[in-house]
Scaffold this motif. Structure first.
Motif, PDB file in Angstrom:
ATOM      1  N   LEU A  77      -3.065   3.642  -1.518  1.00  0.00           N
ATOM      2  CA  LEU A  77      -2.878   2.254  -1.508  1.00  0.00           C
ATOM      3  C   LEU A  77      -1.370   1.941  -2.152  1.00  0.00           C
ATOM      4  O   LEU A  77      -1.059   2.518  -3.143  1.00  0.00           O
ATOM      5  CB  LEU A  77      -3.809   1.808  -2.995  1.00  0.00           C
ATOM      6  CG  LEU A  77      -3.962   0.629  -3.186  1.00  0.00           C
ATOM      7  CD1 LEU A  77      -4.113  -0.499  -2.161  1.00  0.00           C
ATOM      8  CD2 LEU A  77      -4.701   0.322  -4.248  1.00  0.00           C
ATOM      9  N   GLU A  78      -0.965   1.124  -1.325  1.00  0.00           N
ATOM     10  CA  GLU A  78       0.791   0.687  -1.661  1.00  0.00           C
ATOM     11  C   GLU A  78       0.509  -0.804  -2.116  1.00  0.00           C
ATOM     12  O   GLU A  78       0.165  -1.649  -1.337  1.00  0.00           O
ATOM     13  CB  GLU A  78       1.354   0.749  -0.575  1.00  0.00           C
ATOM     14  CG  GLU A  78       2.800   0.292  -0.739  1.00  0.00           C
ATOM     15  CD  GLU A  78       3.798   0.399   0.335  1.00  0.00           C
ATOM     16  OE1 GLU A  78       5.000   0.092   0.089  1.00  0.00           O
ATOM     17  OE2 GLU A  78       3.442   0.167   1.637  1.00  0.00           O
ATOM     18  N   ILE A  79       0.806  -0.952  -3.358  1.00  0.00           N
ATOM     19  CA  ILE A  79       0.806  -2.255  -3.899  1.00  0.00           C
ATOM     20  C   ILE A  79       2.010  -2.847  -3.728  1.00  0.00           C
ATOM     21  O   ILE A  79       3.136  -2.418  -4.103  1.00  0.00           O
ATOM     22  CB  ILE A  79       0.511  -2.452  -5.326  1.00  0.00           C
ATOM     23  CG1 ILE A  79      -1.067  -2.000  -5.426  1.00  0.00           C
ATOM     24  CG2 ILE A  79       0.367  -3.721  -6.253  1.00  0.00           C
ATOM     25  CD1 ILE A  79      -1.635  -1.436  -6.929  1.00  0.00           C
ATOM     26  N   GLY A  80       2.275  -4.199  -3.166  1.00  0.00           N
ATOM     27  CA  GLY A  80       3.606  -4.686  -2.916  1.00  0.00           C
ATOM     28  C   GLY A  80       4.214  -4.183  -1.700  1.00  0.00           C
ATOM     29  O   GLY A  80       5.094  -3.764  -1.662  1.00  0.00           O
ATOM     30  N   ALA A  81       3.499  -4.272  -0.554  1.00  0.00           N
ATOM     31  CA  ALA A  81       3.881  -3.685   0.721  1.00  0.00           C
ATOM     32  C   ALA A  81       4.680  -4.499   1.663  1.00  0.00           C
ATOM     33  O   ALA A  81       4.451  -4.607   2.838  1.00  0.00           O
ATOM     34  CB  ALA A  81       2.524  -3.271   1.434  1.00  0.00           C
ATOM     35  N   SER A  82       5.638  -5.423   0.932  1.00  0.00           N
ATOM     36  CA  SER A  82       6.540  -6.245   1.611  1.00  0.00           C
ATOM     37  C   SER A  82       7.688  -5.656   2.648  1.00  0.00           C
ATOM     38  O   SER A  82       8.179  -6.067   3.464  1.00  0.00           O
ATOM     39  CB  SER A  82       7.063  -7.258   0.987  1.00  0.00           C
ATOM     40  OG  SER A  82       7.938  -6.500   0.068  1.00  0.00           O
ATOM     41  N   ASN A  83       8.117  -4.322   2.200  1.00  0.00           N
ATOM     42  CA  ASN A  83       9.005  -3.696   2.850  1.00  0.00           C
ATOM     43  C   ASN A  83       8.368  -2.796   4.003  1.00  0.00           C
ATOM     44  O   ASN A  83       8.082  -1.625   3.759  1.00  0.00           O
ATOM     45  CB  ASN A  83       9.896  -2.817   1.908  1.00  0.00           C
ATOM     46  CG  ASN A  83      11.238  -2.204   2.621  1.00  0.00           C
ATOM     47  OD1 ASN A  83      11.128  -1.827   3.972  1.00  0.00           O
ATOM     48  ND2 ASN A  83      12.220  -2.121   1.909  1.00  0.00           N
ATOM     49  N   THR A  84       8.165  -3.513   5.163  1.00  0.00           N
ATOM     50  CA  THR A  84       7.451  -2.753   6.151  1.00  0.00           C
ATOM     51  C   THR A  84       8.075  -1.322   6.652  1.00  0.00           C
ATOM     52  O   THR A  84       7.350  -0.552   7.111  1.00  0.00           O
ATOM     53  CB  THR A  84       7.106  -3.407   7.494  1.00  0.00           C
ATOM     54  OG1 THR A  84       8.445  -4.148   7.908  1.00  0.00           O
ATOM     55  CG2 THR A  84       6.181  -4.853   6.901  1.00  0.00           C
ATOM     56  N   LYS A  85       9.263  -1.310   6.575  1.00  0.00           N
ATOM     57  CA  LYS A  85      10.068  -0.263   6.938  1.00  0.00           C
ATOM     58  C   LYS A  85       9.633   0.912   6.155  1.00  0.00           C
ATOM     59  O   LYS A  85       9.294   2.143   6.718  1.00  0.00           O
ATOM     60  CB  LYS A  85      11.676  -0.300   6.938  1.00  0.00           C
ATOM     61  CG  LYS A  85      12.409   0.965   7.290  1.00  0.00           C
ATOM     62  CD  LYS A  85      13.976   0.447   7.312  1.00  0.00           C
ATOM     63  CE  LYS A  85      14.585   1.915   7.625  1.00  0.00           C
ATOM     64  NZ  LYS A  85      15.980   1.571   7.489  1.00  0.00           N
TER      65      LYS A  85
ATOM     66  N   VAL B  29      -0.938  -3.781   0.096  1.00  0.00           N
ATOM     67  CA  VAL B  29      -1.684  -4.957  -0.396  1.00  0.00           C
ATOM     68  C   VAL B  29      -0.080  -5.713  -0.757  1.00  0.00           C
ATOM     69  O   VAL B  29       0.603  -5.385  -1.286  1.00  0.00           O
ATOM     70  CB  VAL B  29      -2.460  -4.770  -1.715  1.00  0.00           C
ATOM     71  CG1 VAL B  29      -2.803  -6.138  -2.278  1.00  0.00           C
ATOM     72  CG2 VAL B  29      -3.654  -3.788  -1.296  1.00  0.00           C
ATOM     73  N   GLU B  30      -0.337  -6.934  -0.066  1.00  0.00           N
ATOM     74  CA  GLU B  30       0.819  -7.718  -0.238  1.00  0.00           C
ATOM     75  C   GLU B  30       0.491  -9.318  -0.234  1.00  0.00           C
ATOM     76  O   GLU B  30      -0.568  -9.691   0.202  1.00  0.00           O
ATOM     77  CB  GLU B  30       1.730  -7.804   1.113  1.00  0.00           C
ATOM     78  CG  GLU B  30       2.958  -8.812   0.688  1.00  0.00           C
ATOM     79  CD  GLU B  30       3.915  -8.561  -0.344  1.00  0.00           C
ATOM     80  OE1 GLU B  30       4.018  -9.763  -1.031  1.00  0.00           O
ATOM     81  OE2 GLU B  30       4.157  -7.584  -0.640  1.00  0.00           O
ATOM     82  N   ILE B  31       0.774  -9.931  -1.576  1.00  0.00           N
ATOM     83  CA  ILE B  31       0.395 -11.265  -1.771  1.00  0.00           C
ATOM     84  C   ILE B  31       0.935 -12.317  -0.797  1.00  0.00           C
ATOM     85  O   ILE B  31       0.435 -13.470  -0.579  1.00  0.00           O
ATOM     86  CB  ILE B  31       0.830 -11.554  -3.045  1.00  0.00           C
ATOM     87  CG1 ILE B  31      -0.254 -12.840  -3.619  1.00  0.00           C
ATOM     88  CG2 ILE B  31       2.143 -11.949  -3.411  1.00  0.00           C
ATOM     89  CD1 ILE B  31       0.033 -12.970  -5.307  1.00  0.00           C
TER      90      ILE B  31
ATOM     91  N   ASP C 123      -3.780 -10.684  -4.053  1.00  0.00           N
ATOM     92  CA  ASP C 123      -3.246 -10.304  -5.140  1.00  0.00           C
ATOM     93  C   ASP C 123      -3.925  -9.274  -5.714  1.00  0.00           C
ATOM     94  O   ASP C 123      -5.178  -9.183  -5.840  1.00  0.00           O
ATOM     95  CB  ASP C 123      -3.428 -11.553  -6.389  1.00  0.00           C
ATOM     96  CG  ASP C 123      -2.875 -11.145  -7.835  1.00  0.00           C
ATOM     97  OD1 ASP C 123      -2.663  -9.667  -8.001  1.00  0.00           O
ATOM     98  OD2 ASP C 123      -2.756 -11.991  -8.746  1.00  0.00           O
ATOM     99  N   TRP C 124      -3.526  -7.940  -5.722  1.00  0.00           N
ATOM    100  CA  TRP C 124      -4.006  -6.720  -6.012  1.00  0.00           C
ATOM    101  C   TRP C 124      -4.989  -6.753  -7.066  1.00  0.00           C
ATOM    102  O   TRP C 124      -6.036  -6.078  -7.377  1.00  0.00           O
ATOM    103  CB  TRP C 124      -3.062  -5.482  -5.830  1.00  0.00           C
ATOM    104  CG  TRP C 124      -2.364  -5.607  -7.318  1.00  0.00           C
ATOM    105  CD1 TRP C 124      -1.119  -6.173  -7.287  1.00  0.00           C
ATOM    106  CD2 TRP C 124      -2.513  -4.960  -8.256  1.00  0.00           C
ATOM    107  NE1 TRP C 124      -0.586  -5.851  -8.770  1.00  0.00           N
ATOM    108  CE2 TRP C 124      -1.529  -5.162  -9.315  1.00  0.00           C
ATOM    109  CE3 TRP C 124      -3.660  -4.112  -8.756  1.00  0.00           C
ATOM    110  CZ2 TRP C 124      -1.284  -4.577 -10.581  1.00  0.00           C
ATOM    111  CZ3 TRP C 124      -3.585  -3.785 -10.140  1.00  0.00           C
ATOM    112  CH2 TRP C 124      -2.364  -3.743 -10.964  1.00  0.00           C
ATOM    113  N   GLN C 125      -4.793  -7.522  -8.059  1.00  0.00           N
ATOM    114  CA  GLN C 125      -5.557  -7.540  -9.375  1.00  0.00           C
ATOM    115  C   GLN C 125      -6.687  -8.324  -9.361  1.00  0.00           C
ATOM    116  O   GLN C 125      -7.461  -8.373  -9.920  1.00  0.00           O
ATOM    117  CB  GLN C 125      -4.520  -8.149 -10.635  1.00  0.00           C
ATOM    118  CG  GLN C 125      -3.384  -7.567 -10.954  1.00  0.00           C
ATOM    119  CD  GLN C 125      -2.588  -8.114 -12.081  1.00  0.00           C
ATOM    120  OE1 GLN C 125      -3.033  -8.535 -13.078  1.00  0.00           O
ATOM    121  NE2 GLN C 125      -1.272  -8.412 -11.778  1.00  0.00           N
TER     122      GLN C 125
END
Length: 82
Positions: free
Chosen positions: A33-41, A56-58, A76-78
């Motif tokens: 589980l990657e929280i804050g997955a905005s860096n797709t590379k 997970v990306e908001i 939101d992961w929370q």
């Protein structure tokens, strides 16, 4: 006003450290589980070492399409539940 300046080499070093530890701890049978997955590379880099990665990306515009062993969840992961 307080302004922070982060040198690019520090961010790169931090990623190399995290990535190195990740490769030691994760196996090809793990689901991550990657929280804050905005860096797709970087998500694609992580996905090479596990069975599946759930990112997970908001912000939906900061993710890519699901592919291979990568699944993105927007929110939101929370606030997410199973």
């Amino acid at each position: 006003m307080l302004i922070f300046r982060v040198e690019p080499y520090l961010i790169h070093y931090d990623w190399l450290s995290i990535y190195g530890n990740y490769k030691k701890l994760i196996s090809s049978t793990d689901t991550v589980l990657e929280i804050g997955a905005s860096n797709t590379k970087r998500t694609r880099q992580l996905a090479k070492h596990c069975k599946k990665i759930i990112g997970v990306e908001i912000q939906p515009d900061r993710t890519s399409q699901n592919n291979n062993n990568i699944q993105y969840v927007t929110g939101d992961w929370q606030q997410l539940s199973s």
